[in-house]
Design an enzyme around this catalytic site. Structure first.
Site, PDB file in Angstrom:
ATOM      1  N   CYS A  78      21.825  38.677 106.869  1.00  0.00           N
ATOM      2  CA  CYS A  78      20.544  38.891 107.532  1.00  0.00           C
ATOM      3  C   CYS A  78      20.331  40.384 107.772  1.00  0.00           C
ATOM      4  CB  CYS A  78      20.531  38.082 108.823  1.00  0.00           C
ATOM      5  SG  CYS A  78      20.019  38.958 110.263  1.00  0.00           S
ATOM      6  N   GLU A  79      19.128  40.860 107.449  1.00  0.00           N
ATOM      7  CA  GLU A  79      18.877  42.305 107.550  1.00  0.00           C
ATOM      8  C   GLU A  79      18.687  42.767 108.998  1.00  0.00           C
ATOM      9  OE1 GLU A  79      15.390  43.133 105.231  1.00  0.00           O
ATOM     10  OE2 GLU A  79      14.022  42.759 106.902  1.00  0.00           O
ATOM     11  N   HIS A  80      18.522  41.812 109.912  1.00  0.00           N
ATOM     12  CA  HIS A  80      18.323  42.205 111.308  1.00  0.00           C
ATOM     13  C   HIS A  80      19.635  42.368 112.069  1.00  0.00           C
ATOM     14  CE1 HIS A  80      14.406  40.024 110.415  1.00  0.00           C
ATOM     15  NE2 HIS A  80      14.097  41.283 110.560  1.00  0.00           N
ATOM     16  N   HIS A  81      20.682  41.660 111.619  1.00  0.00           N
ATOM     17  CA  HIS A  81      21.965  41.719 112.328  1.00  0.00           C
ATOM     18  C   HIS A  81      23.160  41.990 111.423  1.00  0.00           C
ATOM     19  CE1 HIS A  81      19.249  39.108 114.756  1.00  0.00           C
ATOM     20  NE2 HIS A  81      19.726  39.831 115.751  1.00  0.00           N
ATOM     21  N   GLN A 124      15.324  35.201 104.865  1.00  0.00           N
ATOM     22  CA  GLN A 124      15.323  34.040 103.951  1.00  0.00           C
ATOM     23  C   GLN A 124      13.984  33.844 103.241  1.00  0.00           C
ATOM     24  OE1 GLN A 124      17.278  30.478 105.430  1.00  0.00           O
ATOM     25  NE2 GLN A 124      16.025  29.180 104.132  1.00  0.00           N
ATOM     26  N   HIS A 166      22.358  30.622 109.384  1.00  0.00           N
ATOM     27  CA  HIS A 166      22.342  32.039 109.737  1.00  0.00           C
ATOM     28  C   HIS A 166      23.339  32.262 110.872  1.00  0.00           C
ATOM     29  CE1 HIS A 166      18.318  33.072 107.779  1.00  0.00           C
ATOM     30  NE2 HIS A 166      18.527  31.796 107.517  1.00  0.00           N
ATOM     31  N   CYS A 212      23.604  34.721 112.687  1.00  0.00           N
ATOM     32  CA  CYS A 212      22.976  35.388 113.829  1.00  0.00           C
ATOM     33  C   CYS A 212      22.287  34.378 114.742  1.00  0.00           C
ATOM     34  CB  CYS A 212      22.010  36.479 113.378  1.00  0.00           C
ATOM     35  SG  CYS A 212      20.655  35.881 112.385  1.00  0.00           S
TER      36      CYS A 212
HETATM   37 ZN   LIG Z   1      19.595  37.900 112.044  1.00  0.00          ZN
END
Ligand SMILES: [Zn+2]
Length: 220
Positions: free
Chosen positions: A109-112, A150, A178, A180
């Site tokens: 995941c690009e956020h975490h 995703q 995920h 995260c």
């Molecule tokens: Zn994430």
């Protein structure tokens, strides 16, 4: 951007465009230069967390993480690693549905920067062109190996397949867990996320139902 806004974007898993946001100088440096720089920065992160890098078990971790990012997890950022999707003429005239299912998704995941794992199922109805089956798996592998969202992963795969196959009749379904969501934040261990993207004949429910029927009645 303030810290609260940063958290909101991460928890809502928002993506800003179909293209992965890349810097103009993204590939000016060699992989080895990137590994060297990331190793340096990750060492600072570990030290900041209070870890003693003179310990034998920890001393090689900055290098291992740097190499993992560049060579093992995120090689799909670099267009030179994109698989060549050679197509063939549809000489046998097969024009019904072809489904490639249970394709492994190994992404992050690009956020975490935490793992996303699951499966992709992809269907298309050939027109004049067909593509080697394993090329579909390789395309999924390529786009999965970059920091992702995703929804964007689904769209990038769909768009490329529609382009090379010269038909809109493609459907991409991804179900994935995920980390995260399961290991931080809400910490839900059981939920997973399904995205369904399609075009052309799949706008028609009959085709979507046929696809879902294949997925739901695995015969292998
Ligand atoms: Zn994430």
């Amino acid at each position: 951007m303030d810290k609260e806004h940063i958290e909101i974007i991460g928890n809502n898993h928002m993506a800003s465009s179909v293209e992965t946001p890349l810097r103009l100088d993204a590939f000016d440096k060699s992989d080895n230069e990137k590994i060297k720089n990331i190793e340096h920065h990750f060492e600072i992160i570990m030290k900041e967390l209070g870890l003693d890098l003179t310990d034998d078990s920890l001393s090689g971790t900055p290098y291992r993480v740097a190499k993992m990012y560049v060579k093992e997890l995120f090689y799909g950022l670099d267009p030179k690693n994109k698989p060549k999707l050679s197509t063939f003429e549809n000489k046998y005239g097969y024009n019904k549905m072809l489904v490639e299912q249970n394709i492994t998704i190994d992404s992050a995941c690009e956020h975490h920067f935490l793992p996303i794992t699951g499966h992709a199922h992809i269907a298309y109805l050939p027109k004049d062109k067909v593509v080697g089956l394993s090329k579909i798996n390789r395309l999924v592998d390529y786009y999965a190996h970059r920091p992702q969202v995703q929804e964007r992963l689904s769209l990038q795969i769909l768009r490329d397949l529609q382009n090379v196959l010269e038909t809109k009749d493609v459907m991409v379904m991804i179900s994935a867990k995920h980390l995260c969501v399961s290991s931080r934040g809400i910490k839900d261990k059981d939920s997973f996320t399904t995205t369904v993207e399609y075009g052309g004949c799949f706008e028609n429910k009959v085709y979507r139902d046929e696809f879902l029927n294949v997925i739901n009645n695995q015969t292998l």
